[in-house]
Design a protein around this motif. Structure first.
Motif, mmCIF file in Angstrom:
data_model
loop_
_atom_site.group_PDB
_atom_site.id
_atom_site.type_symbol
_atom_site.label_atom_id
_atom_site.label_comp_id
_atom_site.label_asym_id
_atom_site.label_seq_id
_atom_site.Cartn_x
_atom_site.Cartn_y
_atom_site.Cartn_z
ATOM 1 N N GLN A 26 18.763 -42.848 28.252
ATOM 2 C CA GLN A 26 18.195 -41.654 28.882
ATOM 3 C C GLN A 26 16.744 -41.516 28.455
ATOM 4 O O GLN A 26 16.406 -41.769 27.293
ATOM 5 C CB GLN A 26 18.991 -40.405 28.475
ATOM 6 N N PHE A 27 15.896 -41.122 29.384
ATOM 7 C CA PHE A 27 14.480 -40.904 29.096
ATOM 8 C C PHE A 27 14.041 -39.607 29.758
ATOM 9 O O PHE A 27 14.280 -39.404 30.950
ATOM 10 C CB PHE A 27 13.628 -42.069 29.596
ATOM 11 N N ASN A 28 13.422 -38.717 29.000
ATOM 12 C CA ASN A 28 12.966 -37.429 29.494
ATOM 13 C C ASN A 28 11.446 -37.323 29.365
ATOM 14 O O ASN A 28 10.849 -37.967 28.496
ATOM 15 C CB ASN A 28 13.622 -36.290 28.712
ATOM 16 N N PRO A 29 10.809 -36.502 30.207
ATOM 17 C CA PRO A 29 9.368 -36.266 30.030
ATOM 18 C C PRO A 29 9.087 -35.599 28.692
ATOM 19 O O PRO A 29 9.983 -35.075 28.025
ATOM 20 C CB PRO A 29 9.020 -35.351 31.215
ATOM 21 N N ASP A 30 7.819 -35.624 28.297
ATOM 22 C CA ASP A 30 7.465 -35.002 27.028
ATOM 23 C C ASP A 30 7.564 -33.486 27.124
ATOM 24 O O ASP A 30 7.846 -32.914 28.186
ATOM 25 C CB ASP A 30 6.065 -35.444 26.590
ATOM 26 N N TYR A 31 7.338 -32.818 26.003
ATOM 27 C CA TYR A 31 7.557 -31.379 25.919
ATOM 28 C C TYR A 31 6.623 -30.610 26.851
ATOM 29 O O TYR A 31 7.052 -29.703 27.571
ATOM 30 C CB TYR A 31 7.365 -30.932 24.470
ATOM 31 N N LYS A 56 13.509 -36.645 23.683
ATOM 32 C CA LYS A 56 12.677 -37.457 24.569
ATOM 33 C C LYS A 56 13.420 -38.661 25.126
ATOM 34 O O LYS A 56 13.288 -38.965 26.316
ATOM 35 C CB LYS A 56 11.421 -37.915 23.827
ATOM 36 N N SER A 57 14.194 -39.359 24.311
ATOM 37 C CA SER A 57 14.890 -40.532 24.823
ATOM 38 C C SER A 57 16.094 -40.843 23.951
ATOM 39 O O SER A 57 16.162 -40.441 22.780
ATOM 40 C CB SER A 57 13.960 -41.755 24.894
ATOM 41 N N ILE A 58 17.060 -41.574 24.551
ATOM 42 C CA ILE A 58 18.273 -42.019 23.867
ATOM 43 C C ILE A 58 18.439 -43.507 24.135
ATOM 44 O O ILE A 58 18.290 -43.953 25.285
ATOM 45 C CB ILE A 58 19.516 -41.242 24.342
#
Length: 226
Positions: free
Chosen positions: A159-164, A148-150
């Motif tokens: 880094q940020f990603n959307p949820d699953y 999800k994030s780093i």
């Protein structure tokens, strides 16, 4: 008397149902009063078919990984046995929890902090007897892990990603040729002033920093107010 009470109950229910349908259809008064919650259909708007757990992991400079949530001491569990980090679906407190654990523990210098989302279908939460009564297949539960994030060692976002679930929706759209074509046709149109159109057609040129005038601040060109 009982028949009249039954008719009144049915009539009240149908009236409330019609009120909710009309409110949704006209988009009128859905949030006018807290009592409207009992007439509109938003009580399951946040429900998901996946159970989710969040894991906060720190990576040391040597490559060793440390579990940062829950903390090694007694943690606050507001409902049941889940710590508070599991209730933060938006991720507002992950880095705060991680940095608090790092401040009060002994460890090597931390290079990165990862937030891992673990998801699995909620049907696997059924006990064995209910599973056997509902499904013919064996209960073979497995989890999906999603980054999800780093963050860096100081808590800065890398880094940020959307949820699953959102990632699955995006993959379903990108794997559908018709939806990809619709998204291209639905792109917004940007109009450019003809007087400024030539500036966008010029070849890019290399720009070197100006020479210093002796002051501490570089004499860069400031953007105009136009």
């Amino acid at each position: 008397m009982k028949r009249w009470l039954a008719k009144l109950t049915i009539g009240t229910y149908l009236t409330a149902l019609a009120l909710g349908i009309g409110s949704h259809a006209m988009n009128f008064g859905t949030g006018a009063h807290p009592a409207m919650y009992y007439f509109i259909w938003d009580m399951f708007c946040g429900w998901s078919a996946h159970e989710v757990r969040y894991h906060i992991v720190g990576e040391g400079e040597s490559g060793q990984h440390y579990r940062l949530s829950p903390a090694p001491w007694s943690t606050f569990a507001p409902y049941g046995d889940l710590e508070r980090a599991q209730y933060d679906a938006l991720g507002n407190s992950y880095i705060k929890i991680a940095m608090n654990t790092l401040r009060h523990t002994d460890h090597e210098p931390i290079a990165r902090i990862f937030v891992i989302e673990e998801a699995w279908p909620k049907k696997y939460n059924l006990p064995e007897n209910l599973w056997a009564a509902r499904f013919d297949e064996p209960k073979d539960a497995h989890s999906y892990f999603h980054l999800k994030s780093i963050y860096d060692g100081e808590g800065g976002l890398i880094q940020f990603n959307p949820d699953y679930v959102t990632t699955l929706q995006q993959l379903a759209i990108t794997n559908n040729p018709r939806l990809r074509a619709d998204s291209l046709r639905g792109r917004p149109f940007f109009a450019v002033d003809p007087a400024h159109r030539g500036a966008y057609l010029m070849e890019p040129q290399s720009v070197s920093p100006p020479e210093s005038s002796g002051s501490n601040e570089p004499q860069w060109n400031r953007p105009s107010a136009n």
